[in-house]
Design a protein around this motif. Structure first.
Motif, PDB file in Angstrom:
ATOM      1  N   ARG A  32       0.743  -1.083   0.151  1.00  0.00           N
ATOM      2  CA  ARG A  32       0.118  -0.082  -0.039  1.00  0.00           C
ATOM      3  C   ARG A  32       1.032   1.205   0.032  1.00  0.00           C
ATOM      4  NH1 ARG A  32      -4.398   0.412   4.292  1.00  0.00           N
ATOM      5  NH2 ARG A  32      -5.364  -1.130   2.839  1.00  0.00           N
ATOM      6  N   VAL A  33       0.578   2.201  -0.894  1.00  0.00           N
ATOM      7  CA  VAL A  33       1.360   3.447  -1.130  1.00  0.00           C
ATOM      8  C   VAL A  33       0.178   4.527  -0.928  1.00  0.00           C
ATOM      9  CG1 VAL A  33       3.095   2.698  -2.179  1.00  0.00           C
ATOM     10  CG2 VAL A  33       1.228   3.426  -3.548  1.00  0.00           C
ATOM     11  N   PHE A  34       0.685   5.681  -0.581  1.00  0.00           N
ATOM     12  CA  PHE A  34      -0.283   6.838  -0.355  1.00  0.00           C
ATOM     13  C   PHE A  34       0.161   7.701  -1.278  1.00  0.00           C
ATOM     14  CE2 PHE A  34      -2.782   5.778   3.145  1.00  0.00           C
ATOM     15  CZ  PHE A  34      -2.104   4.787   3.844  1.00  0.00           C
ATOM     16  N   LEU A  35      -0.765   8.300  -1.893  1.00  0.00           N
ATOM     17  CA  LEU A  35      -0.490   9.208  -3.113  1.00  0.00           C
ATOM     18  C   LEU A  35      -1.267  10.481  -2.925  1.00  0.00           C
ATOM     19  CD1 LEU A  35      -1.219   6.734  -5.984  1.00  0.00           C
ATOM     20  CD2 LEU A  35       1.102   7.352  -5.101  1.00  0.00           C
ATOM     21  N   GLU A  36      -0.530  11.556  -3.443  1.00  0.00           N
ATOM     22  CA  GLU A  36      -1.178  12.844  -3.135  1.00  0.00           C
ATOM     23  C   GLU A  36      -1.402  13.419  -4.643  1.00  0.00           C
ATOM     24  OE1 GLU A  36      -2.385  15.952  -0.674  1.00  0.00           O
ATOM     25  OE2 GLU A  36      -1.409  14.126  -0.009  1.00  0.00           O
ATOM     26  N   ILE A  37      -2.453  13.946  -5.026  1.00  0.00           N
ATOM     27  CA  ILE A  37      -2.765  14.836  -6.103  1.00  0.00           C
ATOM     28  C   ILE A  37      -2.560  16.110  -6.202  1.00  0.00           C
ATOM     29  CG2 ILE A  37      -4.681  15.217  -8.073  1.00  0.00           C
ATOM     30  CD1 ILE A  37      -6.357  12.510  -6.707  1.00  0.00           C
ATOM     31  N   ASP A  38      -1.765  16.476  -7.033  1.00  0.00           N
ATOM     32  CA  ASP A  38      -1.136  17.962  -6.859  1.00  0.00           C
ATOM     33  C   ASP A  38      -2.055  19.083  -7.746  1.00  0.00           C
ATOM     34  OD1 ASP A  38      -0.688  17.397  -9.581  1.00  0.00           O
ATOM     35  OD2 ASP A  38       1.749  17.179  -8.931  1.00  0.00           O
ATOM     36  N   GLU A  39      -1.616  19.800  -8.018  1.00  0.00           N
ATOM     37  CA  GLU A  39      -2.376  20.769  -9.028  1.00  0.00           C
ATOM     38  C   GLU A  39      -2.793  20.351 -10.321  1.00  0.00           C
ATOM     39  OE1 GLU A  39       2.154  21.638  -9.834  1.00  0.00           O
ATOM     40  OE2 GLU A  39       0.842  21.365  -8.065  1.00  0.00           O
ATOM     41  N   HIS A  40      -2.093  19.214 -10.825  1.00  0.00           N
ATOM     42  CA  HIS A  40      -2.541  18.682 -12.212  1.00  0.00           C
ATOM     43  C   HIS A  40      -3.539  18.039 -12.189  1.00  0.00           C
ATOM     44  CE1 HIS A  40       1.949  19.048 -12.526  1.00  0.00           C
ATOM     45  NE2 HIS A  40       1.655  19.599 -13.661  1.00  0.00           N
ATOM     46  N   GLY A  41      -4.228  17.678 -10.961  1.00  0.00           N
ATOM     47  CA  GLY A  41      -5.423  17.265 -10.686  1.00  0.00           C
ATOM     48  C   GLY A  41      -5.538  15.448 -10.876  1.00  0.00           C
ATOM     49  N   TYR A  42      -4.115  14.780 -11.233  1.00  0.00           N
ATOM     50  CA  TYR A  42      -4.109  13.490 -11.250  1.00  0.00           C
ATOM     51  C   TYR A  42      -2.792  13.010 -10.767  1.00  0.00           C
ATOM     52  CZ  TYR A  42      -1.368  14.001 -15.493  1.00  0.00           C
ATOM     53  OH  TYR A  42      -0.347  14.539 -16.340  1.00  0.00           O
ATOM     54  N   VAL A  43      -2.740  11.668 -10.402  1.00  0.00           N
ATOM     55  CA  VAL A  43      -1.596  10.827  -9.999  1.00  0.00           C
ATOM     56  C   VAL A  43      -1.621   9.601 -10.523  1.00  0.00           C
ATOM     57  CG1 VAL A  43      -2.206  10.432  -7.607  1.00  0.00           C
ATOM     58  CG2 VAL A  43       0.187  10.813  -8.201  1.00  0.00           C
ATOM     59  N   ASP A  44      -0.543   9.066 -10.565  1.00  0.00           N
ATOM     60  CA  ASP A  44      -0.446   7.617 -11.273  1.00  0.00           C
ATOM     61  C   ASP A  44       0.398   6.942 -10.135  1.00  0.00           C
ATOM     62  OD1 ASP A  44      -1.493   8.378 -13.591  1.00  0.00           O
ATOM     63  OD2 ASP A  44       0.612   8.792 -14.619  1.00  0.00           O
ATOM     64  N   CYS A  45      -0.154   5.753 -10.115  1.00  0.00           N
ATOM     65  CA  CYS A  45       0.492   4.611  -8.963  1.00  0.00           C
ATOM     66  C   CYS A  45       1.750   4.273  -9.707  1.00  0.00           C
ATOM     67  CB  CYS A  45      -0.456   3.549  -8.584  1.00  0.00           C
ATOM     68  SG  CYS A  45       0.463   2.269  -7.630  1.00  0.00           S
ATOM     69  N   GLY A  46       2.869   4.119  -9.075  1.00  0.00           N
ATOM     70  CA  GLY A  46       4.321   3.829  -9.300  1.00  0.00           C
ATOM     71  C   GLY A  46       4.496   2.147  -9.489  1.00  0.00           C
ATOM     72  N   TYR A  47       3.540   1.437  -8.882  1.00  0.00           N
ATOM     73  CA  TYR A  47       3.583   0.139  -8.913  1.00  0.00           C
ATOM     74  C   TYR A  47       2.663  -0.529 -10.186  1.00  0.00           C
ATOM     75  CZ  TYR A  47       5.899  -0.261  -4.411  1.00  0.00           C
ATOM     76  OH  TYR A  47       6.777  -0.267  -3.466  1.00  0.00           O
TER      77      TYR A  47
END
Length: 79
Positions: A32-47
């Motif tokens: 389990r990883v925690f991700l933070e969505i920034d000003e771009h409005g999205y984030v991708d899981c590195g796994y």
């Protein structure tokens, strides 16, 4: 660019991903990883390359194949 294999709309900027869901058991997921969505409005899981899109954010409704990968939002926390 290639579109992400799976996109998930979320309502919070901080989300957790463990690679499970859609019938995939925990044994076949990832830590389990925690991700933070920034000003771009999205984030991708590195796994698992899932893309998490903030509902109502700047990436919501955009052709996902046109957006670059953003996996740097991973906080490095695991549980």
């Amino acid at each position: 660019m290639i579109p992400p294999p799976e996109t998930i709309r979320v309502t919070h900027r901080r989300i957790a991903c463990d690679g499970t869901g859609n019938g995939l058991p925990a044994a076949l997921g990832h830590p389990r990883v925690f991700l933070e969505i920034d000003e771009h409005g999205y984030v991708d899981c590195g796994y698992c390359d899932r893309r998490f899109i903030l509902a109502g954010g700047p990436a919501d409704g955009v052709d996902q194949a046109t957006l670059p990968d953003i996996s740097s939002g991973a906080s490095g926390e695991t549980s």
